[in-house]
Write a protein that holds these residues in place. Structure first.
Motif, PDB file in Angstrom:
ATOM      1  N   GLU A  35      34.993  37.443  42.931  1.00 18.01           N
ATOM      2  CA  GLU A  35      35.293  38.502  41.966  1.00 18.01           C
ATOM      3  C   GLU A  35      36.020  37.936  40.752  1.00 18.01           C
ATOM      4  N   ALA A  77      37.531  44.308  38.940  1.00 21.16           N
ATOM      5  CA  ALA A  77      36.658  43.151  38.796  1.00 21.16           C
ATOM      6  C   ALA A  77      35.304  43.481  38.199  1.00 21.16           C
ATOM      7  N   TYR A 127      41.870  40.236  45.607  1.00 19.60           N
ATOM      8  CA  TYR A 127      40.626  39.912  44.914  1.00 19.60           C
ATOM      9  C   TYR A 127      39.944  38.734  45.607  1.00 19.60           C
TER      10      TYR A 127
END
Length: 376
Positions: free
Chosen positions: A56, A297, A52
């Protein structure tokens, strides 16, 4: 009544009773099934977490946590405004049941606020929202002065200091015997609710993409450091300010007076344990994965655990789950009539906070600084 009608009546009643019993059994089964699903632990062994981006993570927190909680709070405040207006305009005819209904709606709104404000970020931090609508301790002399002024509207309420309005002022007024419909106290209470609602309505949750260029690693790094410190500060605030501080004060008073003492925060409406649970929920949601699927996300919060797993820091993530789960279990057992249960929760929160400050901070390469939750 002839025998045939009596037979039909008995048959009908028997059938009705059977349907009631069946409906009750079905309800019990469904509740049990729902509880079983809710209690089912997340199986992380089958979940493949992606990497990630920092943006995000921060965006997901703003949009899928704080923004959603803000919407819930707005709805609760709208209902509170309606309930207050109805109570205050009954021309002195308000009944105890009306007050109970008003106090109940206040409790719903305040618990929603505690969950939202558990981890202070974004516009709440920029606008000092906690001070605006939840300043403690309440200053009674300023509250009495404000009631005499009878301010109306946004501009008039803006001239009233935070120590005389917000949730604490409303909480106090709702516990007073002279809080009757048609009184200055009642009129002011409604203005307080409207003022809180305006403040909350002004919260605008923006993504980091609009606040800083996503390619600006320095800005995003600062954003992550701020967010992490606010998470740590939130665990400290819950452990110390909300729980351990009143626990120690009660012990000191009990020792000095040789008698039990037991004043707890939010005890006027019997909300102490619920308030702690709401604040913990606002933290827990940002720490651990709660679904059986890998969070995305664009639609879900990316909690700290998922972020760590995406970075390949599996051991850190596993330990975070261990300590966070220990807090969750302890928080469910809180009982202010049993101080040992509160002590257990405080201990678990301190262990979690220490782990975040040392091991997780090191793993994320962020430094521990003062947060908005730090204070006395």
């Amino acid at each position: 009544m002839n025998p045939q009608h009596q037979h039909e009546l008995k048959t009908g009643l028997l059938r009705g009773l059977v349907w009631v019993v069946l409906a009750f059994v079905l309800l019990v089964v469904l509740n049990f099934a729902n509880s079983a699903v809710a209690a089912k632990p997340v199986d992380r062994s089958t979940m493949l977490f992606p990497y990630y981006e920092v943006a995000e993570v921060l965006n997901s927190v703003a949009i899928h946590h704080h923004n959603k909680d803000t919407a819930v709070l707005r709805d609760q405040l709208e209902a509170l405004s309606v309930a207050t207006a109805q109570y205050c305009k009954t021309g002195g005819k308000a009944q105890p049941a009306n007050m109970q209904q008003l106090q109940g709606q206040y409790a719903k709104a305040y618990l929603a606020w505690l969950e939202l404000s558990a981890v202070v970020m974004g516009p709440m931090l920029d606008n000092n929202t906690v001070r605006q609508i939840d300043f403690r301790p309440l200053r009674l002399n300023l509250l009495e002065r404000a009631i005499k002024k009878q301010p109306q509207g946004a501009q008039a309420m803006a001239l009233i200091g935070s120590p005389a309005k917000g949730f604490p002022a409303l909480e106090y007024l709702l516990t007073q015997n002279d809080f009757k419909s048609g009184t200055p106290q009642c009129n002011y209470a409604h203005e307080v609710v409207l003022d809180i609602a305006r403040t909350v309505a002004g919260l605008r949750w923006q993504t980091s993409a609009t606040q800083a260029n996503q390619d600006d690693a320095q800005a995003l790094g600062a954003g992550m450091q701020l967010y992490f410190n606010q998470l740590v500060g939130a665990t400290h605030n819950l452990a110390w300010e909300r729980m351990e501080k009143p626990l120690l004060k009660n012990k000191d008073e009990a020792s000095a007076n040789m008698a039990p003492a037991g004043h707890w925060p939010f005890s006027e409406f019997h909300l102490t344990e619920k308030a702690w649970a709401a604040q913990w929920q606002g933290i827990e949601h940002l720490l651990m994965v709660s679904s059986q699927t890998v969070p995305q996300a664009d639609t879900q919060v990316i909690p700290l655990e998922a972020y760590l797993r995406g970075l390949g820091k599996i051991e850190l993530a596993d330990t975070l789950v261990k300590y966070s789960s220990a807090v969750a279990v302890a928080m469910r057992s809180n009982d202010i009539t049993k101080p040992a249960s509160v002590e257990q929760s405080v201990k678990a929160l301190k262990v979690l906070k220490g782990f975040l400050e040392s091991e997780v901070a090191k793993g994320l390469k962020v430094s521990i600084q003062f947060s908005s939750s730090d204070g006395d």
